[in-house]
Design a protein around this motif. Sequence first.
Motif, mmCIF file in Angstrom:
data_model
loop_
_atom_site.group_PDB
_atom_site.id
_atom_site.type_symbol
_atom_site.label_atom_id
_atom_site.label_comp_id
_atom_site.label_asym_id
_atom_site.label_seq_id
_atom_site.Cartn_x
_atom_site.Cartn_y
_atom_site.Cartn_z
ATOM 1 N N VAL A 2 0.883 -1.181 0.000
ATOM 2 C CA VAL A 2 0.000 0.000 0.000
ATOM 3 C C VAL A 2 0.914 1.222 0.000
ATOM 4 O O VAL A 2 1.890 1.265 0.769
ATOM 5 C CB VAL A 2 -0.910 0.002 1.251
ATOM 6 N N GLY B 298 -3.099 2.512 6.662
ATOM 7 C CA GLY B 298 -3.883 2.707 7.884
ATOM 8 C C GLY B 298 -5.353 2.994 7.639
ATOM 9 O O GLY B 298 -6.061 3.445 8.536
ATOM 10 N N ARG C 256 -6.404 -4.755 4.413
ATOM 11 C CA ARG C 256 -7.343 -5.708 5.038
ATOM 12 C C ARG C 256 -8.407 -6.114 4.018
ATOM 13 O O ARG C 256 -8.711 -7.298 3.829
ATOM 14 C CB ARG C 256 -7.998 -5.059 6.260
ATOM 15 N N LYS D 155 6.493 -9.590 8.243
ATOM 16 C CA LYS D 155 5.506 -9.062 9.195
ATOM 17 C C LYS D 155 4.483 -10.151 9.542
ATOM 18 O O LYS D 155 3.295 -10.059 9.168
ATOM 19 C CB LYS D 155 4.775 -7.859 8.582
ATOM 20 N N ARG E 49 -3.567 -13.293 12.317
ATOM 21 C CA ARG E 49 -5.000 -13.143 12.626
ATOM 22 C C ARG E 49 -5.889 -13.826 11.583
ATOM 23 O O ARG E 49 -7.071 -13.991 11.796
ATOM 24 C CB ARG E 49 -5.365 -11.677 12.790
#
Length: 297
Positions: free
Chosen positions: A91, A97, A102, A126, A132
Amino acid sequence: MSDLAQQHDLTLRQDYFADPSAWNALVDLLQDTFSIDINLQASFGGPDPSSMPSGYFDADGRCVANFSAFSMPMIINGRSVKAAGYQSGAVRPEWRGRGLYRDLMQRTFARTKAEGYELDLLLTDKPALYERYGFRALPQHVFIAQTAKPQQSGQTARQLSLETPDDVRLIKTLLQSRQPVSARFAVTRQTEMFLLNAGFNTAIRLTALGDDTVIAWTFDGATFWLLDVVGTTMPSLAAILSALDLEPDRIEICFSPDRLDCEVSLEPYEGYTMLMARGKAADDIAGPILLSPMAEF
Ligand SMILES: CC(C)(COP(=O)(O)OP(=O)(O)OC[C@H]1O[C@@H](n2cnc3c(N)ncnc32)[C@H](O)[C@@H]1OP(=O)(O)O)[C@@H](O)C(=O)NCCC(=O)NCCS
């Protein structure tokens, strides 16, 4: 139109590689983010046709965010596995942010799930970003081989060049018809990343043994790194060293060496990125393993 696209005045585009301006916008994004030039692929026949890119583009046609999946068939403990690799995740700094990544990850994961992929693989520095979503790190090892006794070699070794179309053709033909380099953990079909990785790293040498095997390797005068063996049959390590006419002090094999007929010891692999996996086939991956650097993505 996606909510995020509407909110930020962006356009969501998927599977856009056929549009040269959109492709070039992705090239720019990856150049700006990772300092890599994926346009190198143009001279090898273009990007992977299985690629499933999703990106957000601004009104000027700049790609501000992207995430791609591609088909990466694997063999794991002797079984063919329908696996997807994820790559080209970036990005632009001024767009971070806001949930663009996502959104692109969720769309892409939903798509590969719907298409029945049973294993998802990615390489990242990362890991928290992907934990998750159920990805888990797979420890990797390099395989240190005993220095083999030189054998009489009946093979002729010929250095290949990616600048020579006939050599690229030979490599591509063998990549299409190859036996996987390992039955424990290896890609079964991957052409574009092999050529791109070879093009990115000029230290990598590609040597044809006869006309049915290509060895990818590097050597610094003391240590020999065996990166991949692309062929319909698998020569032994001793035969490879003899054909290359090398007697290294140390031998590091950068893939699971179960088909290489040699004794090895293990050392943890300390790469810049971590290999992560999820999906129902992930539990079948029993170490020690290493993804060949030629299959890195
Ligand atoms: C990593 C990157 C893609 C994140 O993009 P982004 O648009 O800011 O991400 P989002 O706003 O969509 O956030 C997505 C999630 O990732 C998390 N996240 C963002 N950056 C993260 C980081 N560096 N490490 C861990 N988690 C991170 C966010 O907290 C968010 O979590 P949530 O979904 O639980 O709320 C972006 O910073 C980037 O391009 N970095 C440089 C290239 C890179 O590292 N790419 C990934 C290669 S594997």
